[in-house]
Design a protein around this motif. Structure first.
Motif, PDB file in Angstrom:
ATOM      1  N   TRP A 345     -27.965 -28.199  21.726  1.00  0.00           N
ATOM      2  CA  TRP A 345     -29.053 -27.532  20.913  1.00  0.00           C
ATOM      3  C   TRP A 345     -30.058 -26.948  21.719  1.00  0.00           C
ATOM      4  O   TRP A 345     -30.361 -25.555  21.483  1.00  0.00           O
ATOM      5  CB  TRP A 345     -29.710 -28.628  20.096  1.00  0.00           C
ATOM      6  CG  TRP A 345     -30.630 -28.131  19.101  1.00  0.00           C
ATOM      7  CD1 TRP A 345     -30.499 -27.704  17.723  1.00  0.00           C
ATOM      8  CD2 TRP A 345     -32.241 -27.681  19.489  1.00  0.00           C
ATOM      9  NE1 TRP A 345     -31.691 -27.119  17.193  1.00  0.00           N
ATOM     10  CE2 TRP A 345     -32.544 -27.339  18.179  1.00  0.00           C
ATOM     11  CE3 TRP A 345     -32.836 -27.757  20.430  1.00  0.00           C
ATOM     12  CZ2 TRP A 345     -33.954 -26.582  17.984  1.00  0.00           C
ATOM     13  CZ3 TRP A 345     -34.261 -27.522  20.350  1.00  0.00           C
ATOM     14  CH2 TRP A 345     -34.698 -26.704  19.125  1.00  0.00           C
ATOM     15  N   CYS A 346     -30.246 -27.350  22.686  1.00  0.00           N
ATOM     16  CA  CYS A 346     -31.496 -26.719  23.648  1.00  0.00           C
ATOM     17  C   CYS A 346     -30.914 -25.531  24.281  1.00  0.00           C
ATOM     18  O   CYS A 346     -31.575 -24.557  24.517  1.00  0.00           O
ATOM     19  CB  CYS A 346     -31.967 -27.731  24.916  1.00  0.00           C
ATOM     20  SG  CYS A 346     -33.141 -29.239  24.185  1.00  0.00           S
ATOM     21  N   GLN A 349     -30.898 -22.830  21.904  1.00  0.00           N
ATOM     22  CA  GLN A 349     -32.168 -22.447  21.473  1.00  0.00           C
ATOM     23  C   GLN A 349     -32.679 -21.622  22.476  1.00  0.00           C
ATOM     24  O   GLN A 349     -33.354 -20.368  22.562  1.00  0.00           O
ATOM     25  CB  GLN A 349     -33.007 -23.394  21.260  1.00  0.00           C
ATOM     26  CG  GLN A 349     -34.369 -23.493  21.072  1.00  0.00           C
ATOM     27  CD  GLN A 349     -34.471 -22.747  19.410  1.00  0.00           C
ATOM     28  OE1 GLN A 349     -33.676 -23.012  18.653  1.00  0.00           O
ATOM     29  NE2 GLN A 349     -35.251 -21.559  19.413  1.00  0.00           N
ATOM     30  N   ASP A 353     -33.751 -17.609  22.152  1.00  0.00           N
ATOM     31  CA  ASP A 353     -35.135 -17.443  22.604  1.00  0.00           C
ATOM     32  C   ASP A 353     -35.107 -16.095  23.460  1.00  0.00           C
ATOM     33  O   ASP A 353     -35.761 -15.138  23.488  1.00  0.00           O
ATOM     34  CB  ASP A 353     -35.817 -18.300  23.014  1.00  0.00           C
ATOM     35  CG  ASP A 353     -36.277 -19.599  22.207  1.00  0.00           C
ATOM     36  OD1 ASP A 353     -36.192 -19.112  20.802  1.00  0.00           O
ATOM     37  OD2 ASP A 353     -36.448 -20.649  22.463  1.00  0.00           O
ATOM     38  N   ARG A 401     -30.330 -17.312  14.605  1.00  0.00           N
ATOM     39  CA  ARG A 401     -31.894 -17.972  14.457  1.00  0.00           C
ATOM     40  C   ARG A 401     -32.164 -18.063  13.054  1.00  0.00           C
ATOM     41  O   ARG A 401     -32.826 -19.273  12.713  1.00  0.00           O
ATOM     42  CB  ARG A 401     -32.978 -16.864  15.128  1.00  0.00           C
ATOM     43  CG  ARG A 401     -34.408 -17.471  14.978  1.00  0.00           C
ATOM     44  CD  ARG A 401     -35.544 -16.261  15.275  1.00  0.00           C
ATOM     45  NE  ARG A 401     -35.306 -15.720  16.472  1.00  0.00           N
ATOM     46  CZ  ARG A 401     -35.494 -15.852  17.643  1.00  0.00           C
ATOM     47  NH1 ARG A 401     -36.027 -16.996  17.832  1.00  0.00           N
ATOM     48  NH2 ARG A 401     -35.270 -15.253  18.680  1.00  0.00           N
TER      49      ARG A 401
END
Length: 1464
Positions: A345-346, A349, A353, A401
């Protein structure tokens, strides 16, 4: 905090004299916005704009400004405390050592190294001033920081704690380009320069200053002085090269460890001493301090072995399409490692980003540079293609996103999973805990923060904190953002920070009680410094280690080994480099005192001596819960008596406020004697147990608000009383007499009507006039008048006639046929005569229309027959026998129509009738149910609406139905022609709403009687009315599940009742706890008035039954006890009618307060002189509803009767000084004290010792006066405001009246501030400065201004004086509230005669003012707020920038400049 209204701020407009851009109608919102921007930009570059934007000098008043609106300088100054309070003994010794030789202080984080530096600076500057006075050349001190962050922080500390001018210089100030003249000016104007080491090194290198012009060099975080660091270069290049050691500056270094890498401790310490030309001084035992540095307990949090780096599906998709784009290489390369460490997940992300819109321009610039660097004249189509690929990649990521998805467990690494588990336990409930999670990389902090905002508990409020330097892979995190984040963490708005090494040293992080090393430390100093952040009591330091990872285990072992080596090194230093830290050498001093007292506890043998008394007392005070961050210590005051000393110790909390010791030869012994005496008193009062350990913590746990709070959610179902008990008192029998209440409608109804008589078995109270809403939205009053005498039922058939009429109304008007058993009737209805005006003079027999009663009794209906005259059908009430929804008033005969004619309004004919071909008038009337006489007349009629809840205004649909009501054409034979005339029917249709409200009044009266008080029926009902799910929440928000027609709800009465409850419980607490302090007062009062206690009592007396939470119901208004034969609900059993309602615990508690408010309002006389009889009913309500032996008063006089006057109040021994004070204060407010010592007490600040005053300080009187002033202010607002002003409005406007700002101003205006007696010297200049500023504010605002005081922030003690004075006059007057009201009328009322002045006091934001002005006052919607940043005047980008703000009103209007302000 930015006002929500500012959300639209994007650009700014203002106007001046410039050529306006041509305006054309915009075809879309975006075009219109661009047009407005063009107008603004044109003005912004004009001469008029440049003139308007010239800097203006302005003295800012920052007292109430939100952090986001302040500069970094101001923010840090707000956080900068005065650290020179009580220097610890080892700090004083180290300061003395630093005065004599160059010193490096090696002390733990949090041990106060900066304080030593401040003391040293003070001494150096004092010496410098003497040298200058002697004609020697001037010198200057330098405080050097290893980073810009340290410079800002230490500058704030020095500026706060030194009364000499301090300057701050960092690279962003453009110092590299400063000339010597500017440096000379800086040195001339300041005594201290705080700067980075590089700044000083460059200054020395340019010979703007020489080393002999410096008198002190302070190196913060001195362990950085190694190799080629600027610290080392300053010493090597300039300090050691000065041959004359006498002119070299003093050197003082500060560090938590002499080493910051894996190296030998002795060697590293020796090198640091050599580089800084200094000697290390330290202590290994912080317990030498009177306030020891608290070290955390250390724990290991193991997590399972992490996998190898891997690619997520999203990364694979991005690489497949865009992996060849060079500018993405670094981002794509970092993702697998993130997947391994943090989870997929990170990693996803991070990728999303990185590929965002705001970074697109950065990627485009990089691509352009790479393209032109490779081929300056290349084909730009290739570049265009690359740019298009960039855009495609950003669009791809944007789609990802927008896909909402919950975080799944398998998307988290084992490391993050373990962190989640642990933090979940720490923040599973609301807590004052503060936590810092240390990570190595900036993106780790950011990603963990984003993750835990999704998966963390609701009580976890996180943010991330990283350094200011950044590369292209991460967004800049400005120094301002750092300071704002720490400010929120300090205030508790945030309670968990994910931080990089920036939080290890430099930034002033508030003490935490939990530090987690998510990523391993690399060096011993990282370990020591991060651990040093956890220095609250019982703190924890968590090492996160990977299972089976030998490197982690070895590193954890190594740093502890190195720390141990450092400790051993410190202990091995020569004796002359140790800090002893024992004030007055207590041990040797005690040896000389052979007659010191010792107390031995008989039951345990515990001993109290002069040697341990100080420690016992300190432990007692520290055990008492205080405000987070507030340090509570005993305070010792010494006085000299003929060469000997006596001390008094003041305790901040507890029943023992102070104790005075014996005369002693030494100061230290005098302090021990006072502590010894205090401990003896605490033991006698049970505050110390048999082991001389504090018992206070066990007594104060009940103050925990969580334990006293109740649930606001609707958690329980309670029985709701639907009918008053008065109906059932004699039901089941035939009455011998009935009491008559005449119900009339003086404003009229839609049609002709007549009064109705309500006949009841018992006499009814006088009901208030109520209002009903007619079908055309008109409001109409309903009055009720009681006849003086009852109606005797001795005449034959009288009860039968009344019963027949009542049951006929139920059947014909409401379609309910009951079994006609008069013994089961709760009440009877009858037609009343119109020919009377004064009900009490009318005999009951004359009030009723007996002929109509006889007619109804004798006729069930008027059936149509061929002999029935057509004219007799006009003015009749007609009912469809088969459809209760079809009721009519006949208005005429349609002579031109016959029953078999088609119905005149075809669209009203049912679909079935049209299908069957029967669309005749007789078919419409009978619905084809039988054969009817075809020769009967056709009646023209008006269909009646079915709306019954006339207590609520009609809805839009109901109003429309009424205005468009059609005519009807009917045949009379199929219909029931009622004996009831239309005038009676019209009134009867209103009766359900009327009887519902009257029954609610009766239930409310019963509730009041149960509590034992008498209230007006309408006030009592309001106290019990909850008309929405969020009633009582006191917020400006839309009501949830609002039920219209219930009348006034309990909110306002609850507000005034809460105030009276607070006042009375405050008085009872005050008089029953003569030796308690303010903290104990709050505890005892809270136990009485808390919602938990009110709920307990209310539940015991079944108050929930009486609460009205249901609006009028057309199914439930009928009398109970009757058997329904026909009509809806005929098959339901009686037990089915039991109604329950869901109530939150807080609602029940709120209603208790509302009943107190009802008892208060029903008898209070606000425009008359106060008499205690007015409030006795409310006092009784308080006693009944708090249910405690701590409040047993049944009338107001019981308070004064229970008060035992303390000796200091009634003593005849009044000093001349006190009498003089009384005379002075009497001139300021015309009240003459019977007991002047009470007045004296009202002006004694807590810092003034009892040894000096012999009367207690004002804290107890302030506690009492605060509640009394609240009472005066809220009753004033309550009576001045209308029912439309809800508790939110009352609360917000009360805030102005009882604010420290207003009371401080009032204190100065009355002159009370001149009489304050205090022991703190800082109070005097604070009060003097405030009084001066207040006079200036009043002069600037004008003599007629009433809110001038809002611009100045007073010292808190001034508002305390006003409240304590009010408490004093109340006690002195023998509890006469009239003296409080007189004080309010004389000194407070004038400021608040126009409350609109303070409409925004609670939320005073200029944008809110502007929006309200434009939208509400002028009705303008076509405007726009605009803002534009200006370049920083000094080039310092990390500080906030100036902005220009303006408003554009209508596109065609010329913009005019509004204001210039500093922005965020």
């Amino acid at each position: 905090m930015t006002d929500p209204a500012v959300a639209r701020m994007e650009e700014i407009d203002s106007g001046g004299e410039y050529e306006e851009a041509p305006h054309h109608p915009a075809s879309s919102l975006s075009e219109r916005r661009r047009a407005r921007n063009a107008i603004f930009d044109a003005w912004f570059t004009s001469d008029a704009a440049q003139k308007a934007l010239k800097p203006k000098i302005k003295e800012a008043k920052l007292g109430g400004t939100a952090d986001e609106e302040l500069s970094v300088h101001t923010l840090i100054n707000r956080q900068g405390d005065n650290i020179i309070k009580s220097p610890r003994d080892y700090q004083l010794e180290l300061f003395e050592r630093a005065k004599k030789e160059n010193t490096i202080a090696v002390l733990d984080t949090g041990s106060g190294k900066t304080l030593i530096a401040v003391l040293l600076l003070r001494w150096i500057i004092d010496e410098e001033l003497e040298h200058r006075a002697a004609g020697k050349p001037p010198k200057i001190s330098f405080f050097l920081g290893a980073s810009v962050t340290l410079v800002w922080q230490q500058f704030s500390v020095l500026e706060t704690n030194l009364d000499h001018k301090v300057a701050r210089v960092v690279g962003a100030d453009g110092a590299d380009n400063w000339k010597k003249a500017k440096w000379d000016k800086l040195f001339f104007e300041n005594k201290i320069i705080v700067c980075t080491a590089e700044i000083l090194h460059q200054c020395l290198a340019h010979s703007y200053i020489t080393i002999k012009q410096i008198n002190l060099l302070i190196f913060d975080e001195a362990h950085h002085a190694k190799k080629n660091h600027a610290y080392a270069r300053i010493i090597k290049d300039f300090y050691l090269t000065e041959p004359d050691e006498a002119v070299r500056p003093r050197v003082f270094g500060m560090t938590a460890s002499p080493i910051d890498a894996k190296s030998d401790v002795v060697q590293a310490a020796s090198e640091l001493e050599s580089l800084l030309h200094s000697r290390i001084a330290t202590t290994d035992d912080m317990s030498l301090s009177s306030d020891p540095v608290k070290k955390p307990s250390e724990h290991i949090l193991w997590y399972n072995t992490l996998p190898q780096p891997f690619e997520t599906k999203l990364l694979q998709a991005v690489k497949a399409q865009y992996g060849h784009i060079a500018v993405f290489d670094r981002t794509l390369g970092a993702c697998p490692e993130i997947s391994r460490d943090l989870g997929s997940w990170c990693a996803n992300q991070y990728l999303i980003d990185a590929l965002c819109e705001k970074r697109l321009r950065r990627y485009e610039v990089k691509t352009e540079r790479a393209f032109y660097a490779r081929s300056a004249m290349g084909d730009v189509t290739e570049l265009d293609k690359k740019q298009a690929e960039l855009r495609s990649a950003i669009d791809f990521a944007e789609k990802e996103r927008k896909r909402p998805a919950a975080v799944e467990q398998h998307e988290l690494s084992s490391k993050v999973t373990e962190l989640k588990r642990y933090l979940g336990m720490q923040f599973e409930r609301e807590t004052s805990q503060r936590c810092i999670v240390f990570v190595e990389k900036r993106y780790t902090a950011r990603l963990l923060d984003a993750l835990f905002r999704k998966i963390g508990t609701k009580h976890m409020r996180s943010a991330y904190l990283v350094g200011g330097n950044s590369d292209d892979s991460e967004e800049t995190f400005s120094f301002r953002q750092q300071v704002l984040t720490i400010s929120k963490f300090r205030k508790g708005e945030l309670n968990c920070l994910f931080a990089t090494s920036v939080a290890e040293e430099g930034l002033d992080i508030p003490d935490c009680n939990l530090v987690i090393r998510f990523d391993m430390y690399r060096t011993m100093i990282q370990y020591v410094q991060s651990r040093g952040r956890a220095r609250q009591q019982n703190s924890k330091f968590i090492h996160m280690l990977e299972r089976d990872n030998n490197i982690h285990s070895q590193t954890a072992s190594d740093v502890r080994t190195q720390e141990g080596a450092m400790r051993r090194f410190c202990r091995a230093l020569p004796a002359d480099r140790w800090l002893i830290g024992q004030e007055d050498h207590l041990e040797s001093l005690l040896d000389k005192e052979k007659t010191l007292r010792v107390y031995t506890e008989p039951s345990t043998g515990a001993k109290l001596t002069y040697g341990n008394a100080l420690g016992y007392l300190a432990n007692y005070v520290s055990a008492i819960p205080t405000t987070p961050g507030e340090l509570r210590n005993p305070v010792y005051n010494l006085s000299s008596h003929g060469g000997k000393f006596r001390a008094e110790v003041l305790l901040p909390v507890g029943p023992v406020k102070s104790a005075i010791g014996r005369l002693c030869a030494r100061k230290a012994l005098a302090k021990c004697s006072a502590a010894f005496e205090a401990c003896l008193q605490l033991r006698r009062q049970g505050e110390l147990d048999a082991h001389l350990i504090s018992t206070t913590q066990r007594k104060l746990h009940v103050m925990n608000n969580a334990a006293l709070a109740v649930n606001m959610n609707k958690t329980n179902k309670y029985v709701m009383r639907m009918k008053p008990t008065v109906w059932a008192q004699s039901r089941g029998t035939l009455p011998e007499e009935l009491w008559v209440t005449i119900i009339d409608f003086p404003d009229g109804l839609e049609r002709e009507h007549r009064p109705l008589a309500l006949l009841t078995r018992t006499k009814m109270p006088d009901f208030p006039t109520l209002t009903v809403f007619l079908n055309d939205s008109r409001e109409s009053r309903v009055t009720s008048r009681q006849l003086k005498h009852p109606l005797e039922l001795g005449e034959p058939h009288t009860i039968d006639k009344l019963s027949s009429f009542t049951f006929r109304v139920f059947r014909d008007v409401f379609g309910k046929k009951f079994e006609e058993d008069p013994t089961q009737l709760s009440y009877w209805l009858a037609p009343a005569n119109n020919a009377f005006t004064e009900a009490h003079k009318i005999a009951p027999q004359e009030a009723l229309d007996w002929p109509l009663l006889d007619s109804v009794y004798q006729n069930d209906e008027f059936p149509w027959t061929p002999d029935t005259p057509a004219a007799s059908l006009i003015g009749r009430y007609l009912i469809d026998r088969w459809d209760g929804g079809r009721k009519y008033f006949s208005v005429g005969i349609a002579q031109a129509l016959s029953p078999l004619d088609p119905y005149p309004i075809p669209e009203h004919v049912s679909k079935t009738a049209r299908t069957n071909g029967d669309n005749s008038i007789i078919g419409f009337t009978s619905r084809g149910r039988a054969e009817w006489n075809p020769r009967q007349p056709v009646v023209e009629a008006e269909k009646l609406p079915l709306r019954m809840n006339l207590l609520a205004a009609p809805t839009a649909q109901e109003k429309e139905a009424w205005s468009e009501r059609p005519k009807a054409f009917l045949c009379p034979e199929p219909l029931r022609i009622s004996v009831l005339p239309p005038s009676v029917v019209t009134s009867s249709f209103v009766f359900p709403a009327v009887i519902h409200r009257l029954e609610s009044y009766l239930i409310a009266i019963e509730a009041s009687e149960m509590v034992g008080v008498v209230c007006e029926p309408d006030v009592a009902l309001a106290a019990l009315t909850k008309d929405s799910d969020n009633s009582g929440e006191h917020e400006n928000q839309e009501r949830v599940n609002f039920q219209s027609g219930m009348g006034e709800n309990y909110e306002r009465l609850e507000f005034i009742g809460d105030t009276f409850l607070k006042t009375t419980t405050t008085i009872s607490t005050f008089i029953q706890h003569s030796n308690a302090d303010q903290g104990d007062f709050h505890v005892e009062r809270m136990l009485l008035l808390c919602n938990g206690n009110l709920l307990r009592v209310a539940t015991n007396i079944h108050l929930y039954e009486y609460i009205r939470s249901m609006a009028f119901s057309r199914r439930l208004w009928y009398p109970e006890g009757l058997k329904l034969l026909e009509g809806k609900g005929a098959n339901k059993k009686e037990e089915d009618q039991v109604i329950k309602h869901a109530l939150g615990d807080k609602t029940i508690a709120d209603v208790s307060e509302a009943i107190i408010g009802a008892a208060f309002v029903s008898h209070d006389r606000p425009n008359e002189r106060w008499h205690e009889e007015q409030w006795e009913n409310a006092v009784l309500a308080v006693t009944r509803l708090v249910g405690s032996d701590k409040h047993t008063m049944r009338k107001w006089a019981d308070y004064s009767a229970a008060y035992e006057k303390p000796a200091y109040q009634i003593t005849e021994n009044v000093t001349a000084s006190t009498r003089d004070l009384a005379e002075k204060v009497e001139r300021e407010h015309p009240y003459k004290f019977r007991h002047p010592n009470l007045l004296r007490s009202a002006f004694v600040h807590p810092s003034q010792t009892l040894m000096d005053e012999r009367v207690p300080n004002y804290e107890r009187l302030e506690f009492l006066g605060d509640a009394l002033l609240d009472m005066a202010c809220i009753t004033y607002l309550y009576y001045r405001s209308g029912p439309d002003k809800d508790p939110q409005w009352l609360t917000e406007h009360k805030m102005a009246m009882v604010s420290n700002k207003f009371l401080g101003a009032l204190c100065v205006e009355t002159g009370f501030h001149k009489h304050l007696r205090y022991g703190k010297s800082p109070l005097e200049p604070q009060i003097r400065e405030y009084a001066f500023e207040l006079v200036e504010a009043k002069r600037t605002a004008g003599q007629d201004a009433r809110d001038y005081w809002t611009a100045v922030e007073p010292p808190k003690c001034l508002s305390d004086i006003v409240e304590s004075y009010i408490g004093a006059i109340f006690i002195d007057s023998n509890f006469d509230y009239g003296v409080v009201q007189d004080f309010f009328d004389r000194h407070v009322r004038w400021y608040f005669e126009d409350m609109s002045i303070y409409d925004t006091f609670a939320n005073n934001h200029p944008c809110t003012h502007l929006h309200n002005l434009l939208q509400t006052t002028y009705g303008c919607q076509d405007y726009r707020l605009m803002v534009k940043e200006l370049p920083a005047a000094d080039g310092l980008e990390m500080d906030r920038k100036d902005v220009v703000a303006a408003v554009m009103i209508h596109d065609e209007r010329q913009i005019r400049p509004l204001f210039q302000a500093e922005g965020c």
